[in-house]
Design an enzyme around this catalytic site. Structure first.
Site, PDB file in Angstrom:
ATOM      1  N   HIS A 364      41.617  38.818  44.963  1.00  0.00           N
ATOM      2  CA  HIS A 364      41.001  40.113  44.626  1.00  0.00           C
ATOM      3  C   HIS A 364      39.488  40.127  44.769  1.00  0.00           C
ATOM      4  O   HIS A 364      38.861  41.113  44.385  1.00  0.00           O
ATOM      5  CB  HIS A 364      41.337  40.525  43.194  1.00  0.00           C
ATOM      6  CG  HIS A 364      42.787  40.806  42.954  1.00  0.00           C
ATOM      7  ND1 HIS A 364      43.338  42.051  43.095  1.00  0.00           N
ATOM      8  CD2 HIS A 364      43.799  39.988  42.587  1.00  0.00           C
ATOM      9  CE1 HIS A 364      44.639  42.000  42.796  1.00  0.00           C
ATOM     10  NE2 HIS A 364      44.940  40.754  42.496  1.00  0.00           N
ATOM     11  N   LYS A 557      33.252  52.679  36.420  1.00  0.00           N
ATOM     12  CA  LYS A 557      33.844  51.390  36.768  1.00  0.00           C
ATOM     13  C   LYS A 557      33.060  50.328  36.015  1.00  0.00           C
ATOM     14  O   LYS A 557      32.048  50.641  35.393  1.00  0.00           O
ATOM     15  CB  LYS A 557      33.795  51.140  38.280  1.00  0.00           C
ATOM     16  CG  LYS A 557      32.411  51.401  38.905  1.00  0.00           C
ATOM     17  CD  LYS A 557      32.433  51.220  40.424  1.00  0.00           C
ATOM     18  CE  LYS A 557      32.951  52.411  41.186  1.00  0.00           C
ATOM     19  NZ  LYS A 557      34.138  52.142  41.973  1.00  0.00           N
ATOM     20  N   ARG A 558      33.510  49.050  36.058  1.00  0.00           N
ATOM     21  CA  ARG A 558      32.717  47.983  35.465  1.00  0.00           C
ATOM     22  C   ARG A 558      31.298  48.026  36.034  1.00  0.00           C
ATOM     23  O   ARG A 558      31.104  48.367  37.205  1.00  0.00           O
ATOM     24  CB  ARG A 558      33.360  46.620  35.764  1.00  0.00           C
ATOM     25  CG  ARG A 558      34.638  46.362  34.986  1.00  0.00           C
ATOM     26  CD  ARG A 558      34.431  46.403  33.503  1.00  0.00           C
ATOM     27  NE  ARG A 558      33.595  45.316  33.065  1.00  0.00           N
ATOM     28  CZ  ARG A 558      34.034  44.232  32.440  1.00  0.00           C
ATOM     29  NH1 ARG A 558      35.309  44.100  32.143  1.00  0.00           N
ATOM     30  NH2 ARG A 558      33.195  43.287  32.063  1.00  0.00           N
ATOM     31  N   LYS A 563      28.428  46.949  42.691  1.00  0.00           N
ATOM     32  CA  LYS A 563      28.963  48.314  42.654  1.00  0.00           C
ATOM     33  C   LYS A 563      27.849  49.361  42.687  1.00  0.00           C
ATOM     34  O   LYS A 563      28.097  50.555  42.818  1.00  0.00           O
ATOM     35  CB  LYS A 563      29.842  48.508  41.419  1.00  0.00           C
ATOM     36  CG  LYS A 563      31.114  47.640  41.439  1.00  0.00           C
ATOM     37  CD  LYS A 563      31.899  47.792  40.148  1.00  0.00           C
ATOM     38  CE  LYS A 563      33.090  46.835  40.018  1.00  0.00           C
ATOM     39  NZ  LYS A 563      34.253  47.218  40.838  1.00  0.00           N
ATOM     40  N   THR A 665      40.376  51.035  43.213  1.00  0.00           N
ATOM     41  CA  THR A 665      41.568  51.847  42.995  1.00  0.00           C
ATOM     42  C   THR A 665      41.174  53.156  42.314  1.00  0.00           C
ATOM     43  O   THR A 665      41.866  54.155  42.462  1.00  0.00           O
ATOM     44  CB  THR A 665      42.604  51.106  42.124  1.00  0.00           C
ATOM     45  OG1 THR A 665      41.925  50.529  41.000  1.00  0.00           O
ATOM     46  CG2 THR A 665      43.298  50.015  42.909  1.00  0.00           C
ATOM     47  N   LYS A 669      42.378  57.338  42.713  1.00  0.00           N
ATOM     48  CA  LYS A 669      42.697  58.249  41.610  1.00  0.00           C
ATOM     49  C   LYS A 669      41.868  59.531  41.731  1.00  0.00           C
ATOM     50  O   LYS A 669      42.386  60.643  41.535  1.00  0.00           O
ATOM     51  CB  LYS A 669      42.426  57.576  40.264  1.00  0.00           C
ATOM     52  CG  LYS A 669      43.310  56.362  40.008  1.00  0.00           C
ATOM     53  CD  LYS A 669      42.802  55.493  38.846  1.00  0.00           C
ATOM     54  CE  LYS A 669      43.512  54.135  38.882  1.00  0.00           C
ATOM     55  NZ  LYS A 669      42.873  53.140  37.986  1.00  0.00           N
TER      56      LYS A 669
HETATM   57  C1  26Q Z   1      37.771  34.408  35.947  1.00  0.00           C
HETATM   58  C2  26Q Z   1      37.516  33.224  35.285  1.00  0.00           C
HETATM   59  C3  26Q Z   1      37.114  33.231  33.956  1.00  0.00           C
HETATM   60  C4  26Q Z   1      36.978  34.439  33.307  1.00  0.00           C
HETATM   61  C5  26Q Z   1      37.238  35.634  33.978  1.00  0.00           C
HETATM   62  C6  26Q Z   1      37.616  35.610  35.297  1.00  0.00           C
HETATM   63  C7  26Q Z   1      37.892  36.870  36.006  1.00  0.00           C
HETATM   64  C8  26Q Z   1      38.611  37.881  35.378  1.00  0.00           C
HETATM   65  C9  26Q Z   1      38.874  39.054  36.029  1.00  0.00           C
HETATM   66  C10 26Q Z   1      37.466  37.088  37.305  1.00  0.00           C
HETATM   67  C11 26Q Z   1      37.736  38.287  37.950  1.00  0.00           C
HETATM   68  C12 26Q Z   1      38.452  39.280  37.319  1.00  0.00           C
HETATM   69  C13 26Q Z   1      38.769  40.601  37.920  1.00  0.00           C
HETATM   70  C14 26Q Z   1      38.661  40.921  39.187  1.00  0.00           C
HETATM   71  C15 26Q Z   1      38.976  42.296  39.635  1.00  0.00           C
HETATM   72  O1  26Q Z   1      39.281  43.157  38.839  1.00  0.00           O
HETATM   73  N1  26Q Z   1      38.925  42.568  40.950  1.00  0.00           N
HETATM   74  C16 26Q Z   1      39.218  43.904  41.438  1.00  0.00           C
HETATM   75  O2  26Q Z   1      40.590  43.972  41.774  1.00  0.00           O
HETATM   76  C17 26Q Z   1      40.981  45.285  42.120  1.00  0.00           C
HETATM   77  C18 26Q Z   1      42.473  45.278  42.347  1.00  0.00           C
HETATM   78  O3  26Q Z   1      42.778  44.600  43.520  1.00  0.00           O
HETATM   79  C19 26Q Z   1      40.219  45.772  43.334  1.00  0.00           C
HETATM   80  O4  26Q Z   1      40.557  47.112  43.567  1.00  0.00           O
HETATM   81  C20 26Q Z   1      38.716  45.648  43.112  1.00  0.00           C
HETATM   82  O5  26Q Z   1      38.026  45.968  44.297  1.00  0.00           O
HETATM   83  C21 26Q Z   1      38.376  44.242  42.659  1.00  0.00           C
HETATM   84  O6  26Q Z   1      37.004  44.160  42.327  1.00  0.00           O
END
Ligand code: 26Q
Length: 825
Positions: A364, A557-558, A563, A665, A669
């Site tokens: 991702h 978004k975050r 972004k 995503t 929406k």
């Molecule tokens: C990893 C290690 C330790 C702590 C946290 C994490 C961690 C947690 C969540 C690293 C990344 C995430 C989340 C990533 C994420 O949300 N990516 C998004 O995924 C969506 C679904 O595919 C995409 O639409 C977005 O573009 C993408 O940013």
């Protein structure tokens, strides 16, 4: 409904009753559960009673679903994810069970607004953002497509934090979503497994066996996810940790209560809190424990079920697909090998074959700093047998590489599963790639870049392993539930009536209606009503008045540098300066709404939130602006807030630096709710623009190739400032403290960084962004034409349903084709 049933028979389940019967049954249930009459029952008791009523129906459906899958011996998919961002469940459950009308009547007869009851439900926010919400949409589609499926996750006591704003700055508060109990979960104490940590590995003849130093207990909490227009469900199984011995009585007798309860404390820490999506993930041991706990309990559960159904494990990969939602559950690789080899006596070769057949992995993100690695030392201490198996897999893989690329020593060194530079670390993405049969990205561009950049070496070695599955969203939540007004319009205008909910491609029929004056007017009226609802929310939350007739421009978004919320704010400031300089001119009134959370340790993201607030204060209180520009930051963004904001948006901001947003995503929406997109040529924006027609999209800025070139030739952000007096003025205002008069230096570092580094190329895209925004203003001024454009956008969104996404996964990755259900008409 079965025709032999008498709809007034009190022994019938809720969904078998007539509407009158169901209404009365709900009222009775509220009274029985709360101990007071429905009129006097508080809203929260109403919410719980309605949820319990649904849960009972859903539990029965779960039982039927699992039984029929067991009987048919069907293949199942297991979606392993550290995050499931579910939001509220009641509205969705009522719709799926056909109980909306009965619920509405029951609540109203007791003098309650149905919406007030629904709003008492806390969001289940067991996720950070896109990846977690995608998992939730997937469950909805897996149930609706009748795919035998389990989601596996952790039952966090505290999910995503609550965001508060004090003096413009974010603070985080724990969100205590389980405080009043969770009316949805089904605790399954009979489903339990042991999960070990630490200890040592012993040899027994040829065999190696792990003797953990400590053992925890995992028990299951099930959430039933209803399918739409089917009785089938998906199950989300969340694991809860408990100590194997909750009290050390010897310590208790000594009066040493801290030691007596230490094991309980240590076990429950696993479920304590969701880790934040940090730009630089801290390699904390607790996170590793969480990941392993999820993986081990889930694999033991699915193996036990597989053996019960099939009696052997040699066909595991044929009957079970196991999907890794990013690398967070990548310990699945050594754990599955360990269970098959050490616990079930399989050979290494046979175990690896089953593993590769069963496993698949989605990436991702391309951000190199976000790729997970774990120190070898930590694994040695916590999971010694797993480390051995990882080494063995590495030797096996490097042997393969050496045979096929015998002369390329550099390649062989680069693709090792162990990063040998500095502190030795295990690389979780390569581990997942090597042990899976398919690896996918989440949009075409992202999947291309994935094999061209971060995974190029692996793509050279394993060219057929990589593929793309473009993301989607569930139209049940994001259109039918969030936007009832537009939904009613679609029901009336589409040939299949309401069946777009499961056949979203039907939206294409709207294309000719883009020129239909009556439909345009209806679309505008629905939008206005949604904008009024949003204005009401903003007034309630912030005491701020926004104009529903203004252009509502939304960036939610975050908060992340890539972004580029900061680019948006630069644009807002430029607009502010332009209006101030010519207040008599004819400006298109605009409301710019931001929402989003910054990871608590991500200082730059927090500073951007601060700047948005500082700019908002200045702009909103400047009499020269006279309401033609408003800036709003809505705190505590989450799924439920999105359900109100998105249907109200005129303009959707999707402005990441090209090549950085894997898919997005939210973009989908917005477009399906009739917003126009202003966006870069990035992620799924590209496929959306192609599906809608580029003419109906506001595209701007450098594309991914141009971004790469700019960086290669040595990007110089200052050059853009020298060329652009408007940009100069904006940066000067920020740097000089125009928006932070009490603290002039607050944003000096931020501006210096833009001038000297600007890692995300804001300045390079600034002029093009302003130009695109001017085109937006022009078009919005011609409201009829604007409406036609938004109709083209809605019409083009048929492809972006997770029903299509899941079908694609099922057919091309999981090996479990889905029967197509014929549209109603
Ligand atoms: C990893 C290690 C330790 C702590 C946290 C994490 C961690 C947690 C969540 C690293 C990344 C995430 C989340 C990533 C994420 O949300 N990516 C998004 O995924 C969506 C679904 O595919 C995409 O639409 C977005 O573009 C993408 O940013």
């Amino acid at each position: 409904m079965d025709e032999q049933l008498n709809p007034n028979d009190p022994t019938l389940t809720l969904t078998e009753l007539s509407e009158d019967g169901a209404t009365q049954a709900l009222l009775d249930r509220v009274e029985r559960e709360s101990g007071v009459t429905p009129k006097r029952s508080p809203l929260s008791a109403w919410m719980r009673a309605a949820a319990h009523a649904c849960r009972a129906e859903l539990a029965e459906r779960m039982n039927q679903t699992l039984r029929s899958d067991r009987k048919s011996g069907a293949k199942r998919v297991h979606y392993l994810s550290m995050e499931f961002l579910m939001g509220r469940a009641l509205s969705n459950a009522l719709a799926a069970l056909g109980l909306e009308a009965a619920f509405k009547r029951a609540a109203e007869s007791a003098g309650h607004q149905p919406r007030d009851v629904l709003e008492r439900e806390p969001d289940a926010a067991l996720g950070n953002g896109g990846l977690g919400r995608l998992a939730a949409c997937f469950l909805d589609s897996m149930a609706t497509l009748e795919l035998p499926s389990f989601g596996y996750g952790l039952r966090y006591e505290y999910g995503m934090f609550d965001q508060h704003i004090h003096d413009g700055a974010q603070t985080e508060e724990p969100s205590d979503w389980l405080r009043d109990g969770n009316p949805w979960e089904l605790h399954r104490p009979e489903i339990h497994f042991r999960v070990g940590f630490g200890g040592r590995v012993v040899s027994e003849g040829q065999d190696r066996r792990w003797e953990p130093g400590e053992t925890l207990h995992a028990t299951a909490y099930d959430f039933v996810v209803p399918g739409y227009a089917t009785r089938r469900v998906a199950v989300l199984r969340l694991w809860q940790a408990a100590p194997s011995r909750p009290i050390d009585f010897a310590a208790f007798s000594r009066g040493d209560y801290a030691s007596a309860g230490a094991a309980k404390q240590a076990a429950e820490t696993i479920n304590w809190v969701l880790y934040p999506d940090d730009s630089t993930p801290a390699g904390r041991e607790l996170r590793l424990r969480q990941e392993y706990f999820l993986v081990s309990a889930s694999l033991q559960d699915l193996i036990a079920r597989h053996i019960a159904d099939h009696g052997r494990l040699t066909n595991l990969g044929e009957k079970a697909a196991i999907h890794l939602n990013d690398t967070h559950p990548a310990l699945t690789v050594p754990e599955l090998l360990r269970l098959l080899i050490d616990e079930h006596g399989m050979t290494w070769e046979a175990a690896l074959e089953q593993c590769q057949r069963a496993l698949s992995y989605t990436n991702h993100t391309l951000m190199p700093e976000a790729l997970e690695t774990w120190p070898v030392r930590m694994l040695e201490d916590l999971l010694p047998r797993h480390l051995e198996l990882i080494y063995q897999l590495n030797a096996h893989f490097l042997g393969h590489v050496t045979r096929h690329f015998p002369d390329d020593n550099e390649l062989i060194a680069r693709v090792s599963l162990i990063d040998e530079q500095g502190e030795r670390r295990v690389r979780m993405a390569p581990l997942s790639i090597v042990a899976s049969h398919q690896v996918n990205g989440v949009s075409k561009l992202h999947s291309d870049l994935m094999v061209e950049t971060i995974f190029a070496d692996y793509a050279q070695i394993l060219p057929r392993r990589f593929c793309n599955v473009t993301n989607g969203v569930t139209p049940r939540r994001w259109l039918a539930q969030a936007n009832p007004e537009l939904s009613t319009l679609l029901d009336r205008r589409l040939a299949g009536g309401h069946d777009w909910r499961t056949h979203l491609e039907r939206l294409a029929e709207l294309r000719p209606l883009a020129d239909d004056a009556e439909f345009r007017a209806e679309i505008l009226a629905a939008k206005l009503s949604n904008k009024q609802r949003l204005a009401e929310l903003v007034r309630r939350e912030l005491g701020l008045i926004i104009d529903p007739d203004s252009l509502i421009d939304v960036h939610i978004k975050r908060i992340h540098e890539y972004k580029r919320q900061l680019l948006n704010i630069l644009q807002v400031i430029a607009r502010y300066q332009a209006i101030s300089a010519a207040p008599e001119a004819d400006w298109q009134p605009r409301t710019v709404l931001f929402a989003g959370k910054a990871a608590s340790a991500y200082h730059k993201a927090k500073l951007i939130i601060r700047l948005i607030h500082d700019v908002a204060r200045v702009v909103n209180s400047d009499p020269r602006i006279d309401g033609r520009l408003r800036v709003v930051f809505l705190p505590n963004y989450g799924v439920s807030a999105a359900e109100v904001i998105i249907p109200a948006a005129d303009l959707s901001e999707q402005i990441s630096t090209a090549g950085t947003e894997a898919s997005g995503t939210g973009n989908m929406k917005f477009a399906m709710n009739g917003a126009m997109t202003i966006g870069t040529w990035d992620g799924a924006n590209i496929e959306m623009a192609e599906a809608v027609g580029r003419d109906h999209f506001f595209i701007f800025g450098h594309d991914a190739d141009e971004v790469r070139e700019l960086r290669n030739e040595g990007y110089n952000p200052r050059a853009y400032v020298e060329d652009n007096p408007r940009l100069f003025k904006v940066l000067e205002a920020i740097a000089s403290g125009a928006f932070s008069p009490a603290d002039h230096a607050r944003y000096r570092g931020l501006v210096d960084n833009l001038l000297n580094r600007d890692s995300y190329l804001l300045l390079a895209d600034f002029a093009a962004y302003l130009e695109a925004q001017a085109r937006v203003d022009m078009l919005f001024g011609q409201r009829e034409r604007w409406a036609g454009e938004t109709i083209h956008n809605i019409a083009g969104m048929g492809y972006f349903s997770t029903d299509r996404t899941i079908r694609d996964y099922a057919e091309n990755i999981w090996g479990m084709p889905v029967p197509t259900r014929e549209p109603d008409a």
